[in-house]
Write a protein that holds these residues in place. Structure first.
Motif, PDB file in Angstrom:
ATOM      1  N   TYR A   1       7.306  26.686  -7.705  1.00  0.00           N
ATOM      2  CA  TYR A   1       8.756  26.905  -7.611  1.00  0.00           C
ATOM      3  C   TYR A   1       9.416  26.736  -8.977  1.00  0.00           C
ATOM      4  CZ  TYR A   1      13.544  26.525  -5.848  1.00  0.00           C
ATOM      5  OH  TYR A   1      14.872  26.710  -5.615  1.00  0.00           O
ATOM      6  N   GLN A   2       9.015  25.727  -9.721  1.00  0.00           N
ATOM      7  CA  GLN A   2       9.555  25.532 -11.061  1.00  0.00           C
ATOM      8  C   GLN A   2       9.185  26.689 -11.991  1.00  0.00           C
ATOM      9  OE1 GLN A   2       7.879  21.608 -11.869  1.00  0.00           O
ATOM     10  NE2 GLN A   2       9.964  20.763 -11.889  1.00  0.00           N
ATOM     11  N   LEU A   3       7.949  27.163 -11.907  1.00  0.00           N
ATOM     12  CA  LEU A   3       7.533  28.309 -12.722  1.00  0.00           C
ATOM     13  C   LEU A   3       8.335  29.552 -12.359  1.00  0.00           C
ATOM     14  CD1 LEU A   3       3.656  27.796 -12.695  1.00  0.00           C
ATOM     15  CD2 LEU A   3       5.192  27.495 -14.647  1.00  0.00           C
ATOM     16  N   ASP A   4       8.582  29.741 -11.073  1.00  0.00           N
ATOM     17  CA  ASP A   4       9.377  30.887 -10.640  1.00  0.00           C
ATOM     18  C   ASP A   4      10.818  30.791 -11.144  1.00  0.00           C
ATOM     19  OD1 ASP A   4       7.448  32.416  -9.349  1.00  0.00           O
ATOM     20  OD2 ASP A   4       7.673  31.319  -7.466  1.00  0.00           O
ATOM     21  N   ILE A   5      11.377  29.601 -11.131  1.00  0.00           N
ATOM     22  CA  ILE A   5      12.740  29.430 -11.664  1.00  0.00           C
ATOM     23  C   ILE A   5      12.769  29.769 -13.149  1.00  0.00           C
ATOM     24  CG2 ILE A   5      14.519  27.713 -12.234  1.00  0.00           C
ATOM     25  CD1 ILE A   5      13.863  26.356  -9.560  1.00  0.00           C
ATOM     26  N   ALA A   6      11.784  29.275 -13.892  1.00  0.00           N
ATOM     27  CA  ALA A   6      11.707  29.577 -15.325  1.00  0.00           C
ATOM     28  C   ALA A   6      11.545  31.086 -15.553  1.00  0.00           C
ATOM     29  CB  ALA A   6      10.562  28.812 -15.964  1.00  0.00           C
ATOM     30  N   ALA A   7      10.751  31.739 -14.705  1.00  0.00           N
ATOM     31  CA  ALA A   7      10.559  33.191 -14.833  1.00  0.00           C
ATOM     32  C   ALA A   7      11.870  33.937 -14.571  1.00  0.00           C
ATOM     33  CB  ALA A   7       9.473  33.668 -13.868  1.00  0.00           C
TER      34      ALA A   7
END
Length: 153
Positions: A121-127
């Motif tokens: 989820y954090q990686l998706d937010i950063a993306a």
């Protein structure tokens, strides 16, 4: 005779690093590469359209690299290049905007799984953030390229 010097206002060689629209090449590489890396490092948890985000990020990364090499080598001396520059960066901005919307949709739909897949989820937010940053960079590049193209006519 004066029109031949103003017919192609595009820089070549190291002057690419000193002109306003072309200064965006380097941030486009960096942030576009970050989008590619962030999306590639997440797990596909549900059926989602992140394939489009990957296609856009990889396509634009490769095409911008080729575009940059054309500018550095000085192969952009034909009178059609200012128009092609506007068209490419406008399309790239549109593609990245669509990819950012898709990535945001996927991220919002995964919010209910944050307790299990918090890292993804954090990686998706950063993306999502990087997609919008790259969209802005390509849009600014397109605007400044359009201004340069209009001034050269």
């Amino acid at each position: 005779m004066a029109s031949s010097t103003s017919s192609n206002p595009l820089p070549s060689g190291t002057s690419v690093f000193t002109t306003v629209p072309d200064l965006f090449f380097i941030p486009e590489f960096i942030f576009g590469g970050l989008v590619w890396t962030l999306v590639a490092s997440t797990k596909v948890l549900i059926a989602n359209p992140q394939g489009w985000v990957m296609f856009v990020s990889v396509f634009c990364f490769i095409f911008t690299t080729l575009w940059f090499l054309i500018f550095i080598s000085g192969a952009n001396k034909s009178s059609i290049w200012p128009t092609l520059d506007v068209v490419y960066h406008s399309l790239a901005a549109f593609f990245y905007l669509s990819a950012a919307v898709v990535q945001a949709y996927v991220t919002i739909s995964l919010k209910s799984l944050t307790s299990t897949f918090f890292k993804e989820y954090q990686l998706d937010i950063a993306a999502v953030v990087m997609c919008y940053v790259v969209t802005l960079l390509y849009a600014l590049h397109a605007v400044f390229s359009t201004m340069r193209w209009k001034n050269s006519s």
